[in-house]
Design a protein around this motif. Structure first.
Motif, PDB file in Angstrom:
ATOM      1  N   VAL A  86       0.860  -1.185   0.000  1.00  0.00           N
ATOM      2  CA  VAL A  86       0.000   0.000   0.000  1.00  0.00           C
ATOM      3  C   VAL A  86       0.899   1.238   0.000  1.00  0.00           C
ATOM      4  CG1 VAL A  86      -1.730   1.351   1.255  1.00  0.00           C
ATOM      5  CG2 VAL A  86      -1.909  -1.155   1.177  1.00  0.00           C
ATOM      6  N   ARG A  87       0.729   2.071  -1.007  1.00  0.00           N
ATOM      7  CA  ARG A  87       1.533   3.289  -1.136  1.00  0.00           C
ATOM      8  C   ARG A  87       0.681   4.518  -0.814  1.00  0.00           C
ATOM      9  NH1 ARG A  87       6.220   1.966  -3.816  1.00  0.00           N
ATOM     10  NH2 ARG A  87       6.163  -0.056  -4.897  1.00  0.00           N
ATOM     11  N   PRO A  88       1.229   5.458  -0.080  1.00  0.00           N
ATOM     12  CA  PRO A  88       0.488   6.701   0.174  1.00  0.00           C
ATOM     13  C   PRO A  88       0.188   7.412  -1.136  1.00  0.00           C
ATOM     14  CG  PRO A  88       2.380   6.524   1.635  1.00  0.00           C
ATOM     15  CD  PRO A  88       2.533   5.447   0.611  1.00  0.00           C
ATOM     16  N   GLU A  89      -1.005   7.947  -1.239  1.00  0.00           N
ATOM     17  CA  GLU A  89      -1.372   8.690  -2.443  1.00  0.00           C
ATOM     18  C   GLU A  89      -0.612  10.020  -2.493  1.00  0.00           C
ATOM     19  OE1 GLU A  89      -5.474   9.237  -3.143  1.00  0.00           O
ATOM     20  OE2 GLU A  89      -5.982   7.104  -2.936  1.00  0.00           O
ATOM     21  N   SER A 126      -2.248  18.505  -5.426  1.00  0.00           N
ATOM     22  CA  SER A 126      -1.540  19.770  -5.195  1.00  0.00           C
ATOM     23  C   SER A 126      -0.027  19.586  -5.311  1.00  0.00           C
ATOM     24  CB  SER A 126      -1.891  20.324  -3.816  1.00  0.00           C
ATOM     25  OG  SER A 126      -1.519  19.397  -2.787  1.00  0.00           O
ATOM     26  N   GLU A 127       0.492  18.425  -4.847  1.00  0.00           N
ATOM     27  CA  GLU A 127       1.934  18.159  -4.943  1.00  0.00           C
ATOM     28  C   GLU A 127       2.350  17.923  -6.397  1.00  0.00           C
ATOM     29  OE1 GLU A 127       4.216  18.274  -2.427  1.00  0.00           O
ATOM     30  OE2 GLU A 127       2.539  19.091  -1.271  1.00  0.00           O
ATOM     31  N   LYS A 128       1.481  17.239  -7.157  1.00  0.00           N
ATOM     32  CA  LYS A 128       1.773  17.016  -8.576  1.00  0.00           C
ATOM     33  C   LYS A 128       1.837  18.346  -9.316  1.00  0.00           C
ATOM     34  CE  LYS A 128      -0.518  12.491  -8.733  1.00  0.00           C
ATOM     35  NZ  LYS A 128      -1.613  11.693  -9.340  1.00  0.00           N
ATOM     36  N   GLN A 129       0.897  19.236  -9.008  1.00  0.00           N
ATOM     37  CA  GLN A 129       0.855  20.519  -9.706  1.00  0.00           C
ATOM     38  C   GLN A 129       2.083  21.361  -9.390  1.00  0.00           C
ATOM     39  OE1 GLN A 129      -1.556  21.150 -12.034  1.00  0.00           O
ATOM     40  NE2 GLN A 129      -0.118  22.773 -12.590  1.00  0.00           N
ATOM     41  N   GLY A 168       6.020  14.744  -3.804  1.00  0.00           N
ATOM     42  CA  GLY A 168       6.082  14.089  -2.508  1.00  0.00           C
ATOM     43  C   GLY A 168       4.713  13.705  -1.970  1.00  0.00           C
ATOM     44  N   VAL A 169       4.726  12.990  -0.870  1.00  0.00           N
ATOM     45  CA  VAL A 169       3.503  12.634  -0.151  1.00  0.00           C
ATOM     46  C   VAL A 169       3.389  13.564   1.063  1.00  0.00           C
ATOM     47  CG1 VAL A 169       3.564  10.244  -0.914  1.00  0.00           C
ATOM     48  CG2 VAL A 169       4.725  10.881   1.205  1.00  0.00           C
ATOM     49  N   THR A 170       2.230  13.533   1.698  1.00  0.00           N
ATOM     50  CA  THR A 170       2.013  14.351   2.891  1.00  0.00           C
ATOM     51  C   THR A 170       1.812  13.453   4.099  1.00  0.00           C
ATOM     52  OG1 THR A 170      -0.388  14.413   2.584  1.00  0.00           O
ATOM     53  CG2 THR A 170       0.913  16.132   1.492  1.00  0.00           C
ATOM     54  N   ASN A 171       1.925  14.032   5.276  1.00  0.00           N
ATOM     55  CA  ASN A 171       1.697  13.262   6.502  1.00  0.00           C
ATOM     56  C   ASN A 171       0.308  12.654   6.519  1.00  0.00           C
ATOM     57  OD1 ASN A 171       4.254  13.842   7.468  1.00  0.00           O
ATOM     58  ND2 ASN A 171       3.584  15.662   8.607  1.00  0.00           N
ATOM     59  N   ALA A 172      -0.654  13.383   5.990  1.00  0.00           N
ATOM     60  CA  ALA A 172      -2.033  12.880   5.995  1.00  0.00           C
ATOM     61  C   ALA A 172      -2.181  11.639   5.121  1.00  0.00           C
ATOM     62  CB  ALA A 172      -2.989  13.982   5.517  1.00  0.00           C
ATOM     63  N   THR A 173      -1.568  11.650   3.922  1.00  0.00           N
ATOM     64  CA  THR A 173      -1.707  10.488   3.037  1.00  0.00           C
ATOM     65  C   THR A 173      -0.897   9.302   3.560  1.00  0.00           C
ATOM     66  OG1 THR A 173       0.084  11.305   1.604  1.00  0.00           O
ATOM     67  CG2 THR A 173      -2.170  11.886   1.003  1.00  0.00           C
ATOM     68  N   SER A 232      10.779   1.895   1.729  1.00  0.00           N
ATOM     69  CA  SER A 232      10.825   3.109   0.910  1.00  0.00           C
ATOM     70  C   SER A 232      11.284   2.748  -0.493  1.00  0.00           C
ATOM     71  CB  SER A 232      11.770   4.151   1.524  1.00  0.00           C
ATOM     72  OG  SER A 232      13.086   3.653   1.613  1.00  0.00           O
ATOM     73  N   ASP A 233      10.814   3.501  -1.476  1.00  0.00           N
ATOM     74  CA  ASP A 233      11.210   3.235  -2.853  1.00  0.00           C
ATOM     75  C   ASP A 233      12.509   3.962  -3.189  1.00  0.00           C
ATOM     76  OD1 ASP A 233      10.555   5.892  -3.290  1.00  0.00           O
ATOM     77  OD2 ASP A 233       8.596   5.458  -4.165  1.00  0.00           O
ATOM     78  N   ASP A 234      12.911   3.895  -4.453  1.00  0.00           N
ATOM     79  CA  ASP A 234      14.187   4.479  -4.869  1.00  0.00           C
ATOM     80  C   ASP A 234      14.217   5.989  -4.704  1.00  0.00           C
ATOM     81  OD1 ASP A 234      15.101   1.978  -5.520  1.00  0.00           O
ATOM     82  OD2 ASP A 234      14.592   2.136  -7.649  1.00  0.00           O
ATOM     83  N   THR A 235      13.055   6.598  -4.656  1.00  0.00           N
ATOM     84  CA  THR A 235      12.994   8.053  -4.513  1.00  0.00           C
ATOM     85  C   THR A 235      12.913   8.488  -3.059  1.00  0.00           C
ATOM     86  OG1 THR A 235      10.570   8.203  -4.594  1.00  0.00           O
ATOM     87  CG2 THR A 235      11.742   8.125  -6.701  1.00  0.00           C
ATOM     88  N   GLY A 236      12.853   7.512  -2.136  1.00  0.00           N
ATOM     89  CA  GLY A 236      12.786   7.838  -0.716  1.00  0.00           C
ATOM     90  C   GLY A 236      11.377   7.938  -0.166  1.00  0.00           C
ATOM     91  N   LYS A 237      10.357   7.787  -1.010  1.00  0.00           N
ATOM     92  CA  LYS A 237       8.980   7.858  -0.525  1.00  0.00           C
ATOM     93  C   LYS A 237       8.633   6.580   0.244  1.00  0.00           C
ATOM     94  CE  LYS A 237       6.553   8.868  -4.266  1.00  0.00           C
ATOM     95  NZ  LYS A 237       7.468   9.149  -5.365  1.00  0.00           N
ATOM     96  N   PRO A 238       7.962   6.699   1.403  1.00  0.00           N
ATOM     97  CA  PRO A 238       7.625   5.504   2.198  1.00  0.00           C
ATOM     98  C   PRO A 238       6.438   4.757   1.598  1.00  0.00           C
ATOM     99  CG  PRO A 238       6.723   7.450   3.240  1.00  0.00           C
ATOM    100  CD  PRO A 238       7.519   7.939   2.064  1.00  0.00           C
ATOM    101  N   PHE A 239       6.419   3.456   1.848  1.00  0.00           N
ATOM    102  CA  PHE A 239       5.227   2.653   1.565  1.00  0.00           C
ATOM    103  C   PHE A 239       5.164   1.538   2.588  1.00  0.00           C
ATOM    104  CE2 PHE A 239       8.559   0.675  -0.978  1.00  0.00           C
ATOM    105  CZ  PHE A 239       8.338  -0.693  -0.796  1.00  0.00           C
TER     106      PHE A 239
END
Length: 476
Positions: free
Chosen positions: A211-214, A218-221, A316-321, A401-408
């Motif tokens: 399960v990956r955080p969405e 707003s972050e994409k934009q 990036g992801v946010t604390n909420a996601t 975490s993936d190669d970009t450092g984002k947690p999952f």
């Protein structure tokens, strides 16, 4: 046999060919009893050895390629510096290995196998960048390899890498059409003596739910807007795309360097579609791939090949996601433990890993394509997560975490454990098939070598004439 010995050390020797300091030298043959090479071979040697310093002599000539005595000495020293075992390594075995590589490279040229110079130079850019990071600067790399300039170092690396690529592609061509039938696999297995059957270590089948955080819109934009600013600055203010790539790209491996991309290269489709839609000097609009958002600048178009730079920004992801993803995977685990949901069904319905979810989350061994892994071959991270789980048990929530450092987050289940055992035709068919294929490929290579050694100009000099080789290098 020398050939079979070589198959065990090929990887190490090829790696050494990347960096071995084969100093350019003027060639002088000191074996006065040797028959001199043909005139055209001697001319080729002179051309490929310009600006070379004086050495003891030539160990061998294979077609248009030479092997210096110093090449063999340096390969041995390189093995020692890499802490590789040299207990069974002899000069004869190293000479045999180098002769095989030269034979492959020579006939790759004869067979019109093409290695693009731009691809090699692009790889050299990465090599020098990595070595510079390790030693501190390009100047220190040049000094370490005892070269007078970066240009001299690049030329040396170019020759080594091109020969390695030619050798590798020739070997691929030899075995690419080799296949084994089920009947050949069975015959191979039945020919094995029972006391010589291979032993397969403890194996395990595992499945996972990811399960990956969405990523919020707003972050994409934000990254799309920033990439649009970079594009505008390059086009309107003549800013340097390369400098922006170095400073801002999240792709730290290629930031600022030119990538050579062919239509058949293994890049994601979206990236290639954009790259081949642009003209020289054009900068793309921001576009999305599975890795994030990019812009591309085309440096040069060469037929079916384009040279480009790119900037990658990863939203990036946010604390909420992140908290939402934790709650989701904890809920899945609870439902599976309560018997309200099967693990495989949960993987199909909820897992964010598309490669495994349709197979109930089962992982496949990239070496065999099977679902079984020898425990010693598992990634240490996975091994540590499942080592204490019994068959049928599921892990607690695991943070990765993936190669970009984002947690999952993920859950891992041990589907089956298989104790160490002797090879069994019914249960280990894929492994046995792989062994049978390797044996048949080795036979194809031996046949090819026998034929090409007979048809190729070969001269082995001095002490290397006293070696015992598997192939008829001495043409006796």
């Amino acid at each position: 046999m020398n050939l079979k010995y070589i198959t065990r050390i090929t990887t190490g020797l090829i790696l050494m060919l990347f960096v071995v300091d084969m100093q350019a030298q003027e060639v002088v043959v000191t074996d006065s009893t040797a028959i001199q090479p043909k005139e055209e071979v001697a001319e080729s040697i002179t051309k490929s050895s310009n600006e070379r310093r004086r050495v003891e002599g030539i160990a061998a000539v294979i077609g248009d390629y030479i092997i210096l005595d110093s090449d063999i000495d340096l390969m041995y020293k390189q093995m020692q510096s890499q802490n590789m075992s040299t207990a069974d390594v002899t000069e004869c075995k190293l000479a045999g290995s180098l002769m095989e590589n030269k034979l492959y490279a020579h006939h790759a040229v004869q067979d019109s196998i093409i290695v693009l110079d731009a691809d090699i130079r692009s790889y050299i850019d990465q090599q020098i960048a990595e070595m510079s990071r390790q030693l501190g600067s390009v100047e220190k790399v040049v000094e370490y390899y005892n070269k007078e300039s970066e240009a001299e170092l690049r030329q040396e690396l170019f020759e080594i890498n091109k020969e390695r690529q030619l050798s590798s592609r020739m070997q691929q061509k030899i075995v690419e059409s080799v296949e084994v039938t089920p009947e050949e696999v069975r015959a191979y297995f039945e020919e094995m003596k029972k006391d010589e059957l291979p032993i397969f270590g403890d194996e395990v089948e595992i499945a996972q739910i990811v399960v990956r955080p969405e990523i919020p819109e707003s972050e994409k934009q934000k990254v799309i807007d920033r990439l649009s600013e970079f594009k505008a600055d390059v086009e309107d203010n003549d800013a340097s795309f390369r400098t922006k790539a170095i400073l801002y790209s999240d792709d730290t491996n290629t930031g600022g360097t030119i990538l050579s991309l062919g239509r058949k290269d293994n890049f994601v489709k979206e990236f290639k579609d954009v790259a081949f839609s642009l003209q020289e000097g054009e900068v793309s609009e921001p576009f999305e791939t599975e890795f994030g958002y990019h812009i591309i600048e085309i440096d040069k178009i060469r037929g079916q090949q384009v040279d480009l730079r790119h900037i990658l920004l990863i939203p990036g992801v946010t604390n909420a996601t992140v908290d939402e993803a934790k709650a989701k995977i904890d809920s899945i685990r609870k439902r599976v433990n309560e018997g309200k949901l099967e693990f495989g069904e949960a993987a199909k319905e909820f897992s964010d890993e598309k490669e495994t979810r349709n197979d109930g989350g089962k992982l496949r061994n990239p070496k065999t394509g099977d679902t079984k892994f020898e425990q010693t071959d598992l990634d240490p991270k996975i091994y540590n997560q499942i080592v204490n789980l019994k068959e049928g048990e599921m892990s607690l929530r695991i943070t990765d975490s993936d190669d970009t450092g984002k947690p999952f987050f993920k859950l891992i289940k041990v589907v089956r454990r298989i104790p160490e055992h002797k090879a069994n035709y019914a249960t280990d068919y894929l492994k046995i098939k792989d062994l049978a294929l390797q044996a048949k490929q080795l036979e194809a290579i031996e046949e090819w070598q026998t034929e090409k050694i007979a048809d190729t100009y070969i001269k082995v000099n001095s002490k290397f004439r006293d070696c015992t080789y598997a192939g008829n290098w001495l043409k006796k």
